[in-house]
Design a protein around this motif. Structure first.
Motif, mmCIF file in Angstrom:
data_model
loop_
_atom_site.group_PDB
_atom_site.id
_atom_site.type_symbol
_atom_site.label_atom_id
_atom_site.label_comp_id
_atom_site.label_asym_id
_atom_site.label_seq_id
_atom_site.Cartn_x
_atom_site.Cartn_y
_atom_site.Cartn_z
ATOM 1 N N ILE A 80 -10.397 1.538 -9.569
ATOM 2 C CA ILE A 80 -9.773 2.865 -9.433
ATOM 3 C C ILE A 80 -10.719 3.992 -9.854
ATOM 4 O O ILE A 80 -10.326 5.150 -9.874
ATOM 5 C CB ILE A 80 -8.446 2.963 -10.223
ATOM 6 N N THR A 96 -3.737 3.958 -9.029
ATOM 7 C CA THR A 96 -3.079 2.864 -8.313
ATOM 8 C C THR A 96 -4.121 1.972 -7.647
ATOM 9 O O THR A 96 -5.173 2.438 -7.218
ATOM 10 C CB THR A 96 -2.116 3.390 -7.224
ATOM 11 N N LEU A 97 -3.788 0.705 -7.599
ATOM 12 C CA LEU A 97 -4.590 -0.287 -6.884
ATOM 13 C C LEU A 97 -3.887 -0.615 -5.576
ATOM 14 O O LEU A 97 -2.662 -0.542 -5.502
ATOM 15 C CB LEU A 97 -4.673 -1.595 -7.684
ATOM 16 N N THR A 98 -4.647 -1.025 -4.595
ATOM 17 C CA THR A 98 -4.030 -1.541 -3.376
ATOM 18 C C THR A 98 -3.784 -3.034 -3.580
ATOM 19 O O THR A 98 -4.363 -3.653 -4.484
ATOM 20 C CB THR A 98 -4.952 -1.344 -2.161
ATOM 21 N N LEU A 99 -2.951 -3.601 -2.731
ATOM 22 C CA LEU A 99 -2.726 -5.052 -2.805
ATOM 23 C C LEU A 99 -4.024 -5.814 -2.567
ATOM 24 O O LEU A 99 -4.270 -6.846 -3.199
ATOM 25 C CB LEU A 99 -1.673 -5.484 -1.781
ATOM 26 N N ALA A 100 -4.854 -5.299 -1.679
ATOM 27 C CA ALA A 100 -6.135 -5.962 -1.391
ATOM 28 C C ALA A 100 -7.034 -5.960 -2.632
ATOM 29 O O ALA A 100 -7.692 -6.966 -2.929
ATOM 30 C CB ALA A 100 -6.838 -5.266 -0.229
ATOM 31 N N GLN A 101 -7.048 -4.848 -3.365
ATOM 32 C CA GLN A 101 -7.845 -4.784 -4.595
ATOM 33 C C GLN A 101 -7.295 -5.746 -5.639
ATOM 34 O O GLN A 101 -8.060 -6.427 -6.331
ATOM 35 C CB GLN A 101 -7.854 -3.356 -5.157
ATOM 36 N N GLU A 103 -5.632 -8.506 -5.105
ATOM 37 C CA GLU A 103 -5.963 -9.867 -4.674
ATOM 38 C C GLU A 103 -7.434 -10.186 -4.947
ATOM 39 O O GLU A 103 -7.769 -11.271 -5.428
ATOM 40 C CB GLU A 103 -5.661 -10.031 -3.181
ATOM 41 N N VAL A 136 0.309 -0.873 -8.727
ATOM 42 C CA VAL A 136 -0.195 -1.545 -7.532
ATOM 43 C C VAL A 136 0.713 -1.189 -6.359
ATOM 44 O O VAL A 136 1.907 -1.498 -6.384
ATOM 45 C CB VAL A 136 -0.243 -3.078 -7.725
ATOM 46 N N GLU A 137 0.129 -0.525 -5.358
ATOM 47 C CA GLU A 137 0.895 -0.158 -4.164
ATOM 48 C C GLU A 137 1.348 -1.429 -3.454
ATOM 49 O O GLU A 137 0.566 -2.350 -3.256
ATOM 50 C CB GLU A 137 0.034 0.679 -3.219
ATOM 51 N N GLY A 138 2.619 -1.453 -3.090
ATOM 52 C CA GLY A 138 3.150 -2.631 -2.415
ATOM 53 C C GLY A 138 3.589 -3.713 -3.387
ATOM 54 O O GLY A 138 4.134 -4.732 -2.994
ATOM 55 N N TRP A 139 3.354 -3.498 -4.654
ATOM 56 C CA TRP A 139 3.752 -4.456 -5.692
ATOM 57 C C TRP A 139 4.759 -3.775 -6.607
ATOM 58 O O TRP A 139 5.865 -4.234 -6.785
ATOM 59 C CB TRP A 139 2.525 -4.890 -6.475
#
Length: 197
Positions: A80, A96-101, A103, A136-139
């Protein structure tokens, strides 16, 4: 071959390729220049990341060491582009982190975790991120979490302001003889009357 007698096991952390003899190593009781040479050779390609290491010192003054992946907190902050985590993750969301980050970090940390399932590792890393004030976006429900953090911060500020106002009022409410006057908040009388009824 007889098994070597372990004298000490130490867990330390150095910047990759930059370990130097010093007090933290002196307490381990090993050949510091030799350890730092080996450590620096093995970690030189890891950039500027902190590298946790477990050193096993033996009675014959020899040693072994095991390198670990960089701390999850370091990888999260790196992702970030922040310097430090939140002092209070309930009131201050720093990024925020993305789901890809998430993972990617989970797969990176997998060798050091007590699971071989990267999805379980993702839960662990997401928890670490949340404790640092990183969502975490999407989480996580990012919008809701930010609203909750804002509300918690507002409540904290209101409580601090109320406390400061009360202290100031107590200072000012002194009669001419220097005797302190009891301070009651508006609404306390009404509440105590309703409790008496």
């Amino acid at each position: 071959m007889a098994k070597k007698e372990v004298v000490k096991i130490a867990k330390l952390q150095f910047i990759a390729g930059q370990a130097k003899p010093g007090p933290s190593l002196a307490g381990v009781g090993i050949n510091m220049p030799e350890f730092t040479r080996q450590f620096n050779e093995q970690t030189r390609d890891r950039g500027n990341e902190p590298v946790p290491v477990e050193i096993t010192a033996y009675k014959d003054k020899s040693f072994d060491f095991r390198l670990f992946t960089a701390p999850a907190s370091f990888k999260i902050l790196q992702a970030i582009k922040a310097k430090s985590g939140s002092a209070n993750s309930k009131t201050n969301i720093i990024g925020t982190l993305t789901l890809a980050q998430l993972e990617e970090i989970a797969k990176y940390k997998l060798p050091d975790l007590n699971t071989d399932d990267y999805k379980v590792a993702m839960h662990t890393i997401a928890g670490t991120a949340k404790n640092m004030g990183v969502l975490v976006e999407g989480w996580d429900d990012v919008k809701k979490a930010k609203e909750e953090a804002k509300a918690a911060k507002l409540a904290q500020l209101k409580a601090e302001a109320k406390e400061a106002a009360l202290k100031e009022a107590e200072k000012e409410l002194v009669d001419s003889k220097g005797k302190e006057v009891e301070v009651k908040l508006v609404g306390e009388e009404e509440q105590s009357e309703s409790e008496n009824n």
